[in-house]
Design a protein around this motif. Structure first.
Motif, PDB file in Angstrom:
ATOM      1  N   ASN A   1      -5.334   9.017   2.250  1.00  0.00           N
ATOM      2  CA  ASN A   1      -4.107   9.572   2.817  1.00  0.00           C
ATOM      3  C   ASN A   1      -4.111   9.535   4.343  1.00  0.00           C
ATOM      4  N   LEU A   2      -4.649   8.451   4.880  1.00  0.00           N
ATOM      5  CA  LEU A   2      -4.603   8.207   6.314  1.00  0.00           C
ATOM      6  C   LEU A   2      -3.347   7.406   6.648  1.00  0.00           C
TER       7      LEU A   2
ATOM      8  N   GLY B   1       4.321   5.374  -8.717  1.00  0.00           N
ATOM      9  CA  GLY B   1       3.748   6.511  -7.993  1.00  0.00           C
ATOM     10  C   GLY B   1       2.307   6.257  -7.598  1.00  0.00           C
ATOM     11  N   ILE B   2       1.935   5.010  -7.485  1.00  0.00           N
ATOM     12  CA  ILE B   2       0.539   4.650  -7.235  1.00  0.00           C
ATOM     13  C   ILE B   2       0.065   5.106  -5.866  1.00  0.00           C
ATOM     14  N   ILE B   3      -1.192   5.532  -5.801  1.00  0.00           N
ATOM     15  CA  ILE B   3      -1.868   5.801  -4.534  1.00  0.00           C
ATOM     16  C   ILE B   3      -2.928   4.711  -4.380  1.00  0.00           C
ATOM     17  N   GLY B   4      -2.800   3.915  -3.338  1.00  0.00           N
ATOM     18  CA  GLY B   4      -3.722   2.810  -3.125  1.00  0.00           C
ATOM     19  C   GLY B   4      -2.954   1.519  -2.954  1.00  0.00           C
TER      20      GLY B   4
ATOM     21  N   ALA C   1       0.854  -1.190   0.000  1.00  0.00           N
ATOM     22  CA  ALA C   1       0.000   0.000   0.000  1.00  0.00           C
ATOM     23  C   ALA C   1       0.887   1.236   0.000  1.00  0.00           C
ATOM     24  N   ARG C   2       0.399   2.282  -0.680  1.00  0.00           N
ATOM     25  CA  ARG C   2       1.141   3.543  -0.718  1.00  0.00           C
ATOM     26  C   ARG C   2       0.147   4.691  -0.673  1.00  0.00           C
ATOM     27  N   ASN C   3       0.372   5.658   0.232  1.00  0.00           N
ATOM     28  CA  ASN C   3      -0.524   6.803   0.313  1.00  0.00           C
ATOM     29  C   ASN C   3       0.109   8.046  -0.322  1.00  0.00           C
ATOM     30  N   GLU C   4      -0.614   9.170  -0.297  1.00  0.00           N
ATOM     31  CA  GLU C   4      -0.125  10.382  -0.973  1.00  0.00           C
ATOM     32  C   GLU C   4       1.123  10.946  -0.319  1.00  0.00           C
ATOM     33  N   ASN C   5       1.346  10.631   0.938  1.00  0.00           N
ATOM     34  CA  ASN C   5       2.559  11.080   1.613  1.00  0.00           C
ATOM     35  C   ASN C   5       3.775  10.259   1.216  1.00  0.00           C
TER      36      ASN C   5
END
Length: 361
Positions: free
Chosen positions: A274-275, A223-226, A170-174
């Motif tokens: 983005n938690l 650069g994935i978000i999710g 998993a990867r978030n916006e941060n």
């Protein structure tokens, strides 16, 4: 299952599905019946959404791009979906970003593929449209070339692998990343989809860390978000090669609902909102068995042997709410937990032998 995780956060969920009687219809706050590939349908659907996400890659990317330009948060990003939706582009992405993968040749049609006999044995994959084993042909010898696809595809060198593995990252916006334990997958010989898996994978020391590092490198490169599921081959000489990736919750992470602190579904929600990402710590060893429709059975589904498997400690069924079964259709899965790996394997065999999805007489 994404919706079930979202309920705990009190999110308002709206879903779009081409099936007018889709299981998600009965869990969503709002349900829209329509094509995922129709530009106007997806555009209209997204107008009152704050965040849009997907659980299948076959969706109108053009509509998602337009919604993103309107200021909607779309995760995974349409740019990522463009790479992953076409296996030709996906394979070239690995090569361009120095991510380990099997040697490959891009092919335009059947005649083009027939010119690469020296590359055999190989696996021929459709560039677009393949899903759950569809759009894949094994070409071992020149005699198999007639099975090659007469459309743009990718010819991948066949790998002499020891195991098929997967890591969900998993990867978030941060830019925060987190991986789940490495899993070992066993594929159905006919349906070419995951039949069952074990978590964690039974591999040599250092292999799990290596696989998780590759998964993180892949997520960062995209650069994935999710969520990103990274399917891999472990070769007989200890190499790890990326097979394919999926930008969503994946079959290789279903066991996390019972086996880990957070499930892949909750983690996906945390990432796209983005938690802080949750702990992926495993409570025990786990297995997951896919419930597939039995061969020769078409009609209203009946689950034979459910009482037998529910009598065993550590067995948890998840049925998908699909009313009708057909051969090899995914009807649900069983998560099995146990601290002892040998007992876990025994339970997997028991479930596979006892629990059958058949059609009502």
């Amino acid at each position: 299952m994404i919706i079930q995780a979202a309920i705990d956060f009190d999110f308002n969920i709206k879903t779009l599905d081409p099936d007018s009687d889709a299981p998600c219809k009965y869990l969503s706050h709002e349900f829209v019946n329509g094509s995922l590939n129709d530009y106007d349908t997806v555009m209209a659907f997204g107008q009152d959404c704050d965040i849009l996400t997907i659980e299948i890659e076959a969706v109108s990317i053009e509509a998602l791009e337009a919604l993103q330009k309107q200021g909607k948060a779309v995760f995974p990003q349409p740019s990522v979906l463009r790479i992953i939706q076409d296996k030709r582009v996906q394979k070239q992405f690995y090569k361009d970003n120095n991510l380990p993968t099997a040697d490959f040749i891009l092919t335009e049609n059947r005649a083009d593929t027939a010119g690469h006999t020296a590359f055999l044995p190989a696996v021929h994959k459709l560039g677009k449209g393949g899903y759950d084993g569809k759009g894949v042909q094994v070409l071992r010898t020149e005699a198999d070339l007639g099975k090659a696809f007469d459309q743009p595809g990718v010819l991948e060198k066949m790998i002499d692998f020891e195991k098929e593995l997967a890591v969900i990252v998993a990867r978030n916006e941060n830019g925060e990343t987190s991986t789940f334990p490495l899993v070992e997958m066993v594929f159905h010989p006919e349906a070419n989809l995951v039949e069952y898996l074990f978590s964690p994978a039974n591999v040599a020391t250092g292999i799990e860390k290596k696989a998780q590092d590759i998964a993180i490198q892949t997520a960062n490169a995209l650069g994935i978000i999710g969520l990103l599921a990274v399917e891999m081959f472990l070769t007989r000489d200890g190499e790890i090669l990326i097979n394919e990736v999926a930008p969503r919750p994946h079959n290789s992470g279903h066991q996390t609902i019972r086996a880990n602190d957070v499930s892949q579904f909750e983690q996906h929600l945390r990432a796209i909102l983005n938690l802080p990402l949750g702990s992926t710590r495993a409570h025990s060893k786990a297995a997951m068995v896919n419930l597939l429709g039995e061969e020769g059975h078409n009609g209203e589904a009946v689950y034979e042997g459910m009482d037998d498997v529910l009598a065993i400690e550590g067995i948890h069924p998840f049925l998908y709410g699909k009313r009708f079964t057909k051969p090899f259709r995914k009807m649900g899965h069983i998560t099995i937990v146990d601290q002892d790996f040998e007992k876990l394997k025994e339970k997997v065999i028991f479930v596979k032998e006892k629990l059958k999805v058949v059609a009502k007489n």
